[in-house]
Design a protein around this motif. Structure first.
Motif, PDB file in Angstrom:
ATOM      1  N   PHE A 101       3.151 -49.718 -25.537  1.00 48.23           N
ATOM      2  CA  PHE A 101       4.230 -50.611 -25.958  1.00 48.23           C
ATOM      3  C   PHE A 101       5.384 -50.500 -24.964  1.00 48.23           C
ATOM      4  CE2 PHE A 101       4.880 -46.557 -28.001  1.00 48.23           C
ATOM      5  CZ  PHE A 101       6.248 -46.337 -27.967  1.00 48.23           C
ATOM      6  N   TRP A 102       6.221 -51.540 -24.929  1.00 45.42           N
ATOM      7  CA  TRP A 102       7.373 -51.561 -24.034  1.00 45.42           C
ATOM      8  C   TRP A 102       8.544 -50.886 -24.714  1.00 45.42           C
ATOM      9  CZ3 TRP A 102       7.417 -52.528 -19.048  1.00 45.42           C
ATOM     10  CH2 TRP A 102       6.384 -53.272 -18.501  1.00 45.42           C
ATOM     11  N   LEU A 103       9.175 -49.979 -23.987  1.00 45.35           N
ATOM     12  CA  LEU A 103      10.370 -49.288 -24.467  1.00 45.35           C
ATOM     13  C   LEU A 103      11.561 -49.860 -23.709  1.00 45.35           C
ATOM     14  CD1 LEU A 103      11.454 -46.993 -26.237  1.00 45.35           C
ATOM     15  CD2 LEU A 103      11.039 -45.441 -24.319  1.00 45.35           C
ATOM     16  N   HIS A 104      12.564 -50.339 -24.450  1.00 37.06           N
ATOM     17  CA  HIS A 104      13.725 -50.978 -23.838  1.00 37.06           C
ATOM     18  C   HIS A 104      14.952 -50.082 -23.969  1.00 37.06           C
ATOM     19  CE1 HIS A 104      11.731 -54.883 -23.304  1.00 37.06           C
ATOM     20  NE2 HIS A 104      11.078 -54.539 -24.402  1.00 37.06           N
ATOM     21  N   GLU A 105      15.893 -50.265 -23.054  1.00 39.11           N
ATOM     22  CA  GLU A 105      17.143 -49.519 -23.051  1.00 39.11           C
ATOM     23  C   GLU A 105      17.895 -49.777 -24.349  1.00 39.11           C
ATOM     24  OE1 GLU A 105      19.839 -48.794 -19.220  1.00 39.11           O
ATOM     25  OE2 GLU A 105      19.946 -50.818 -19.997  1.00 39.11           O
ATOM     26  N   GLY A 106      18.589 -48.770 -24.849  1.00 38.90           N
ATOM     27  CA  GLY A 106      19.377 -48.928 -26.068  1.00 38.90           C
ATOM     28  C   GLY A 106      18.933 -47.938 -27.134  1.00 38.90           C
ATOM     29  N   GLU A 107      18.828 -48.416 -28.348  1.00 38.15           N
ATOM     30  CA  GLU A 107      18.437 -47.573 -29.477  1.00 38.15           C
ATOM     31  C   GLU A 107      17.004 -47.065 -29.317  1.00 38.15           C
ATOM     32  OE1 GLU A 107      20.389 -46.689 -32.170  1.00 38.15           O
ATOM     33  OE2 GLU A 107      21.990 -47.612 -31.002  1.00 38.15           O
ATOM     34  N   SER A 108      16.691 -45.997 -30.031  1.00 36.44           N
ATOM     35  CA  SER A 108      15.317 -45.495 -29.989  1.00 36.44           C
ATOM     36  C   SER A 108      14.387 -46.492 -30.670  1.00 36.44           C
ATOM     37  CB  SER A 108      15.222 -44.126 -30.668  1.00 36.44           C
ATOM     38  OG  SER A 108      15.488 -44.224 -32.043  1.00 36.44           O
ATOM     39  N   GLN A 109      13.128 -46.468 -30.261  1.00 39.10           N
ATOM     40  CA  GLN A 109      12.121 -47.365 -30.827  1.00 39.10           C
ATOM     41  C   GLN A 109      10.962 -46.540 -31.345  1.00 39.10           C
ATOM     42  OE1 GLN A 109      12.854 -49.965 -27.025  1.00 39.10           O
ATOM     43  NE2 GLN A 109      11.192 -50.847 -28.213  1.00 39.10           N
ATOM     44  N   ARG A 110      10.208 -47.125 -32.275  1.00 44.26           N
ATOM     45  CA  ARG A 110       9.085 -46.436 -32.892  1.00 44.26           C
ATOM     46  C   ARG A 110       7.767 -46.908 -32.301  1.00 44.26           C
ATOM     47  NH1 ARG A 110       9.148 -47.198 -39.037  1.00 44.26           N
ATOM     48  NH2 ARG A 110       7.519 -45.644 -38.853  1.00 44.26           N
ATOM     49  N   CYS A 111       6.819 -45.978 -32.231  1.00 41.52           N
ATOM     50  CA  CYS A 111       5.454 -46.342 -31.869  1.00 41.52           C
ATOM     51  C   CYS A 111       4.925 -47.226 -33.000  1.00 41.52           C
ATOM     52  CB  CYS A 111       4.596 -45.085 -31.731  1.00 41.52           C
ATOM     53  SG  CYS A 111       2.824 -45.415 -31.603  1.00 41.52           S
ATOM     54  N   PRO A 112       4.309 -48.364 -32.667  1.00 39.52           N
ATOM     55  CA  PRO A 112       3.838 -49.262 -33.720  1.00 39.52           C
ATOM     56  C   PRO A 112       2.699 -48.684 -34.553  1.00 39.52           C
ATOM     57  CG  PRO A 112       3.294 -50.130 -31.541  1.00 39.52           C
ATOM     58  CD  PRO A 112       4.110 -48.902 -31.331  1.00 39.52           C
ATOM     59  N   SER A 113       2.056 -47.634 -34.084  1.00 33.08           N
ATOM     60  CA  SER A 113       0.929 -47.073 -34.816  1.00 33.08           C
ATOM     61  C   SER A 113       1.323 -45.854 -35.662  1.00 33.08           C
ATOM     62  CB  SER A 113      -0.189 -46.685 -33.845  1.00 33.08           C
ATOM     63  OG  SER A 113      -1.278 -46.138 -34.532  1.00 33.08           O
ATOM     64  N   CYS A 114       1.927 -44.838 -35.026  1.00 31.84           N
ATOM     65  CA  CYS A 114       2.204 -43.587 -35.750  1.00 31.84           C
ATOM     66  C   CYS A 114       3.652 -43.435 -36.189  1.00 31.84           C
ATOM     67  CB  CYS A 114       1.795 -42.381 -34.906  1.00 31.84           C
ATOM     68  SG  CYS A 114       2.840 -42.108 -33.461  1.00 31.84           S
ATOM     69  N   GLY A 115       4.568 -44.226 -35.620  1.00 34.05           N
ATOM     70  CA  GLY A 115       5.964 -44.161 -36.030  1.00 34.05           C
ATOM     71  C   GLY A 115       6.806 -43.139 -35.285  1.00 34.05           C
ATOM     72  N   ALA A 116       6.259 -42.467 -34.263  1.00 34.35           N
ATOM     73  CA  ALA A 116       7.058 -41.530 -33.472  1.00 34.35           C
ATOM     74  C   ALA A 116       8.153 -42.301 -32.744  1.00 34.35           C
ATOM     75  CB  ALA A 116       6.173 -40.793 -32.471  1.00 34.35           C
ATOM     76  N   HIS A 117       9.329 -41.708 -32.623  1.00 34.82           N
ATOM     77  CA  HIS A 117      10.465 -42.368 -31.983  1.00 34.82           C
ATOM     78  C   HIS A 117      10.562 -41.990 -30.511  1.00 34.82           C
ATOM     79  CE1 HIS A 117      12.620 -44.192 -35.425  1.00 34.82           C
ATOM     80  NE2 HIS A 117      11.884 -43.317 -36.095  1.00 34.82           N
ATOM     81  N   TYR A 118      10.899 -42.984 -29.677  1.00 34.33           N
ATOM     82  CA  TYR A 118      11.076 -42.818 -28.245  1.00 34.33           C
ATOM     83  C   TYR A 118      12.398 -43.459 -27.846  1.00 34.33           C
ATOM     84  CZ  TYR A 118       6.128 -41.646 -28.016  1.00 34.33           C
ATOM     85  OH  TYR A 118       4.913 -41.043 -28.197  1.00 34.33           O
ATOM     86  N   LYS A 119      13.071 -42.857 -26.858  1.00 39.67           N
ATOM     87  CA  LYS A 119      14.333 -43.416 -26.369  1.00 39.67           C
ATOM     88  C   LYS A 119      14.321 -43.400 -24.850  1.00 39.67           C
ATOM     89  CE  LYS A 119      19.340 -42.979 -26.764  1.00 39.67           C
ATOM     90  NZ  LYS A 119      19.632 -44.321 -27.164  1.00 39.67           N
ATOM     91  N   LEU A 120      14.712 -44.521 -24.263  1.00 39.46           N
ATOM     92  CA  LEU A 120      14.781 -44.647 -22.815  1.00 39.46           C
ATOM     93  C   LEU A 120      16.072 -44.028 -22.310  1.00 39.46           C
ATOM     94  CD1 LEU A 120      12.945 -46.136 -20.711  1.00 39.46           C
ATOM     95  CD2 LEU A 120      14.648 -47.918 -20.724  1.00 39.46           C
ATOM     96  N   ALA A 121      15.967 -43.210 -21.266  1.00 38.23           N
ATOM     97  CA  ALA A 121      17.135 -42.603 -20.639  1.00 38.23           C
ATOM     98  C   ALA A 121      17.171 -43.001 -19.181  1.00 38.23           C
ATOM     99  CB  ALA A 121      17.071 -41.089 -20.779  1.00 38.23           C
ATOM    100  N   HIS A 122      18.310 -43.499 -18.730  1.00 39.27           N
ATOM    101  CA  HIS A 122      18.434 -43.902 -17.333  1.00 39.27           C
ATOM    102  C   HIS A 122      18.286 -42.688 -16.434  1.00 39.27           C
ATOM    103  CE1 HIS A 122      19.453 -46.327 -13.917  1.00 39.27           C
ATOM    104  NE2 HIS A 122      20.298 -45.381 -13.546  1.00 39.27           N
ATOM    105  N   TYR A 123      17.583 -42.872 -15.323  1.00 43.47           N
ATOM    106  CA  TYR A 123      17.294 -41.770 -14.417  1.00 43.47           C
ATOM    107  C   TYR A 123      17.444 -42.267 -12.989  1.00 43.47           C
ATOM    108  CZ  TYR A 123      14.719 -37.997 -12.191  1.00 43.47           C
ATOM    109  OH  TYR A 123      14.352 -36.946 -11.396  1.00 43.47           O
ATOM    110  N   ASP A 124      18.239 -41.575 -12.178  1.00 44.36           N
ATOM    111  CA  ASP A 124      18.379 -41.892 -10.763  1.00 44.36           C
ATOM    112  C   ASP A 124      17.419 -41.030  -9.971  1.00 44.36           C
ATOM    113  OD1 ASP A 124      20.416 -43.828 -10.959  1.00 44.36           O
ATOM    114  OD2 ASP A 124      21.899 -42.243 -11.207  1.00 44.36           O
ATOM    115  N   VAL A 125      16.600 -41.645  -9.142  1.00 46.78           N
ATOM    116  CA  VAL A 125      15.648 -40.911  -8.321  1.00 46.78           C
ATOM    117  C   VAL A 125      16.392 -40.207  -7.197  1.00 46.78           C
ATOM    118  CG1 VAL A 125      13.630 -41.110  -6.822  1.00 46.78           C
ATOM    119  CG2 VAL A 125      13.822 -42.551  -8.825  1.00 46.78           C
ATOM    120  N   PRO A 126      16.228 -38.882  -7.067  1.00 45.96           N
ATOM    121  CA  PRO A 126      16.879 -38.174  -5.959  1.00 45.96           C
ATOM    122  C   PRO A 126      16.212 -38.508  -4.637  1.00 45.96           C
ATOM    123  CG  PRO A 126      15.517 -36.675  -7.229  1.00 45.96           C
ATOM    124  CD  PRO A 126      15.466 -38.003  -7.918  1.00 45.96           C
ATOM    125  N   HIS A 127      17.013 -38.703  -3.613  1.00 40.21           N
ATOM    126  CA  HIS A 127      16.465 -38.993  -2.289  1.00 40.21           C
ATOM    127  C   HIS A 127      16.780 -37.890  -1.334  1.00 40.21           C
ATOM    128  CE1 HIS A 127      15.151 -42.963  -3.333  1.00 40.21           C
ATOM    129  NE2 HIS A 127      16.345 -43.257  -3.809  1.00 40.21           N
TER     130      HIS A 127
END
Length: 94
Positions: free
Chosen positions: A68-94
């Motif tokens: 499933f697609w996880l979008h920035e903002g509030e946490s979202q649930r897996c459509p099957s088991c209901g586990a919550h996921y939250k997107l966190a912005h991450y800067d790649v170190p160079h």
């Protein structure tokens, strides 16, 4: 003899291997630290974008992955088991 991966690595691969020796995970290669997956303590998913495709294996011995697609903002649930996921912005170190 045959050189090891560490001996022949260059560029980004070498930086990654050196960081992992120090206990760092700069490109989020390793499995994330265990969160409970509840609404209050969601699994944190790093991303350089505003959305990311996530795969959830709902049961430990299950071979099916729920995508499933996880979008920035509030946490979202897996459509099957209901586990919550939250997107966190991450800067790649160079």
């Amino acid at each position: 003899g045959v050189p090891s991966d560490e001996e022949q690595a260059t560029g980004l691969e070498r930086k990654t291997l050196e960081a992992m020796k120090k206990g760092q995970d700069p490109y989020n290669i390793l499995k994330p630290k265990g969160n409970s997956g509840t609404k209050e303590d969601p699994h944190i998913v790093p991303s350089v974008n505003r959305k990311r495709l996530v795969g959830c294996i709902c049961e430990e011995d299950n071979s099916a992955v729920i995508w499933f697609w996880l979008h920035e903002g509030e946490s979202q649930r897996c459509p099957s088991c209901g586990a919550h996921y939250k997107l966190a912005h991450y800067d790649v170190p160079h």
